[in-house]
Write a protein that holds these residues in place. Structure first.
Motif, PDB file in Angstrom:
ATOM      1  N   ALA A 191      13.412   2.633   0.893  1.00 41.00           N
ATOM      2  CA  ALA A 191      14.832   2.988   1.029  1.00 41.00           C
ATOM      3  C   ALA A 191      15.150   4.311   0.336  1.00 41.00           C
ATOM      4  CB  ALA A 191      15.694   1.870   0.462  1.00 41.00           C
ATOM      5  N   ALA A 192      14.478   4.590  -0.771  1.00 39.63           N
ATOM      6  CA  ALA A 192      14.756   5.809  -1.536  1.00 39.63           C
ATOM      7  C   ALA A 192      13.998   7.018  -1.002  1.00 39.63           C
ATOM      8  CB  ALA A 192      14.412   5.582  -3.000  1.00 39.63           C
ATOM      9  N   SER A 193      13.102   6.831  -0.061  1.00 41.55           N
ATOM     10  CA  SER A 193      12.254   7.914   0.437  1.00 41.55           C
ATOM     11  C   SER A 193      12.923   8.632   1.611  1.00 41.55           C
ATOM     12  CB  SER A 193      10.908   7.350   0.887  1.00 41.55           C
ATOM     13  OG  SER A 193      11.039   6.668   2.128  1.00 41.55           O
ATOM     14  N   ASN A 208       0.815  -1.217   0.000  1.00 41.59           N
ATOM     15  CA  ASN A 208       0.000   0.000   0.000  1.00 41.59           C
ATOM     16  C   ASN A 208       0.847   1.265   0.000  1.00 41.59           C
ATOM     17  OD1 ASN A 208      -2.939  -1.074   0.577  1.00 41.59           O
ATOM     18  ND2 ASN A 208      -1.588  -2.201   1.971  1.00 41.59           N
ATOM     19  N   TRP A 209       2.110   1.137  -0.366  1.00 43.61           N
ATOM     20  CA  TRP A 209       3.059   2.242  -0.238  1.00 43.61           C
ATOM     21  C   TRP A 209       2.538   3.551  -0.821  1.00 43.61           C
ATOM     22  CZ3 TRP A 209       6.939   4.103   2.308  1.00 43.61           C
ATOM     23  CH2 TRP A 209       7.752   5.092   1.753  1.00 43.61           C
ATOM     24  N   SER A 210       1.985   3.531  -1.991  1.00 44.75           N
ATOM     25  CA  SER A 210       1.560   4.766  -2.660  1.00 44.75           C
ATOM     26  C   SER A 210       0.340   5.407  -2.009  1.00 44.75           C
ATOM     27  CB  SER A 210       1.255   4.476  -4.135  1.00 44.75           C
ATOM     28  OG  SER A 210       0.173   3.570  -4.251  1.00 44.75           O
ATOM     29  N   ARG A 211      -0.314   4.707  -1.099  1.00 44.92           N
ATOM     30  CA  ARG A 211      -1.537   5.219  -0.474  1.00 44.92           C
ATOM     31  C   ARG A 211      -1.261   6.002   0.811  1.00 44.92           C
ATOM     32  NH1 ARG A 211      -5.572   0.232  -0.072  1.00 44.92           N
ATOM     33  NH2 ARG A 211      -7.084   1.911   0.300  1.00 44.92           N
ATOM     34  N   PHE A 212      -0.056   5.862   1.363  1.00 42.20           N
ATOM     35  CA  PHE A 212       0.271   6.587   2.598  1.00 42.20           C
ATOM     36  C   PHE A 212       0.539   8.058   2.256  1.00 42.20           C
ATOM     37  CE2 PHE A 212       0.990   2.250   3.925  1.00 42.20           C
ATOM     38  CZ  PHE A 212       0.545   2.245   5.240  1.00 42.20           C
ATOM     39  N   ARG A 213      -0.173   8.953   2.950  1.00 43.94           N
ATOM     40  CA  ARG A 213      -0.100  10.370   2.615  1.00 43.94           C
ATOM     41  C   ARG A 213       0.813  11.171   3.537  1.00 43.94           C
ATOM     42  NH1 ARG A 213      -5.580   8.900   1.270  1.00 43.94           N
ATOM     43  NH2 ARG A 213      -6.165   8.885   3.470  1.00 43.94           N
ATOM     44  N   ARG A 214       0.988  10.709   4.789  1.00 42.66           N
ATOM     45  CA  ARG A 214       1.711  11.526   5.781  1.00 42.66           C
ATOM     46  C   ARG A 214       2.847  10.771   6.456  1.00 42.66           C
ATOM     47  NH1 ARG A 214      -3.287  13.286   9.430  1.00 42.66           N
ATOM     48  NH2 ARG A 214      -1.611  13.151  10.992  1.00 42.66           N
TER      49      ARG A 214
END
Length: 323
Positions: free
Chosen positions: A84-86, A58-64
């Protein structure tokens, strides 16, 4: 504004061990059920079981999301490329398992030196067979990995009268617990002269297959190997071949490939091999210990202070000043 913390549950529910804090709300996520909608507004995420795929799926769904805490020392199952890249900070549960893992390591070494596998077999067969066994005192051990678990294990091994050295990322002398720490380039040379190899490595690209077939072949026939780090760091087939051929006195694996080990795996029948199901750190009270660490970090997070056990996402683990 209330800070939201997502809690990805593991096998044991953690609602009772996470104390409430002012201005903090918890969102409990129970895999494999779909996460509740408020999950994707969390500021921090506690992942009890590193095998859970909730974050990656669900990585793309986390907003904060700003911080992820792993309820384990190893983070290889949590640290996927996008994370890792974030800019999201990752922390782990380093130090929680040190004493339990060190004691378990010594227990396995004692089980091998005292030939308890044979003792248990004779008991099951109702055979009374007296025989000599070995001592740990006077023996040597090479610790492959020099993190806090290996450090505590080295201290206990020395209390038994063993001599200890370590293999780390870089060579150095004068360490208070290991004395000399060698680089991985010296691994085969050290293996040729030791009585015990104790593997306590994290799973990273650099440690993949570090103890390979050549390293196993370098061990003398009276040597024994114990792996409590990660299965990916050892050539398991080479170890089993050496045990079957009688080229190695014994071994113990608390980690292996695959996990869980299937009932029909040939590994179960390898002679002089002691297998345990990745349980060496699972001491009574471990969940409360992790919760305590997480809550201390959560208070630091709320105050904007540096977090404990921050993972170097390049290295794949949380380094200490000794490493």
């Amino acid at each position: 504004m209330t800070l939201l913390v997502g809690v990805v549950e593991g096998d044991i529910p953690s609602r009772d061990v996470l104390a409430p804090l002012p201005d903090v709300g918890y969102v409990f996520i129970d895999p494999p059920s779909d996460p509740p909608p408020e999950t994707f507004d969390v500021d921090a995420l506690l992942i009890w079981n590193p095998r859970s795929g909730v974050l990656r799926e669900n990585w793309s769904r986390f907003r904060r999301l700003r911080w992820v805490h792993a309820g384990s020392a190893g983070v290889e199952r949590v640290l996927f490329p996008e994370l890792a890249a974030s800019d999201v900070v990752v922390t782990n549960s380093r130090y929680v398992f040190d004493q339990a893992l060190a004691e378990y390591t010594i227990a396995l070494m004692l089980a091998l030196s005292k030939d308890l596998l044979t003792t248990f077999r004779y008991q099951a067969e109702r055979h009374w067979v007296q025989r000599e066994t070995e001592t740990l005192s006077g023996k040597s051990a090479v610790m492959v990995g020099v993190g806090p678990i290996a450090r505590r294990t080295a201290q206990l091994a020395k209390a038994f009268g063993m001599s200890v050295c370590g293999i780390g990322r870089t060579a150095r002398t004068g360490d208070p617990d290991f004395g000399d720490i060698a680089s991985p380039d010296e691994l085969t040379t050290l293996f040729a002269n030791t009585d015990y190899v104790v593997m306590l490595l994290p799973s990273t690209p650099q440690t993949e297959g570090m103890v390979d077939a050549a390293a196993v072949a370098a061990l003398k026939p009276t040597a024994r190997l114990v792996n409590l780090g990660r299965g990916s760091t050892l050539d398991q087939d080479a170890l089993c071949d050496a045990l079957r051929a009688g080229r190695l006195a014994g071994a113990a694996l608390d980690v292996m490939r695959p996990e869980p080990l299937p009932a029909d795996s040939p590994l179960w029948d390898v002679p002089n091999l002691l297998i345990s199901p990745h349980m060496s750190g699972d001491h009574a009270g471990w969940q409360r210990d992790i919760a305590g660490l997480f809550l201390r970090n959560l208070e630091r997070f709320l105050r904007g202070e540096p977090l404990l056990n921050v993972v170097d996402k390049t290295l794949g683990y949380a380094p200490s000043q000794h490493e």
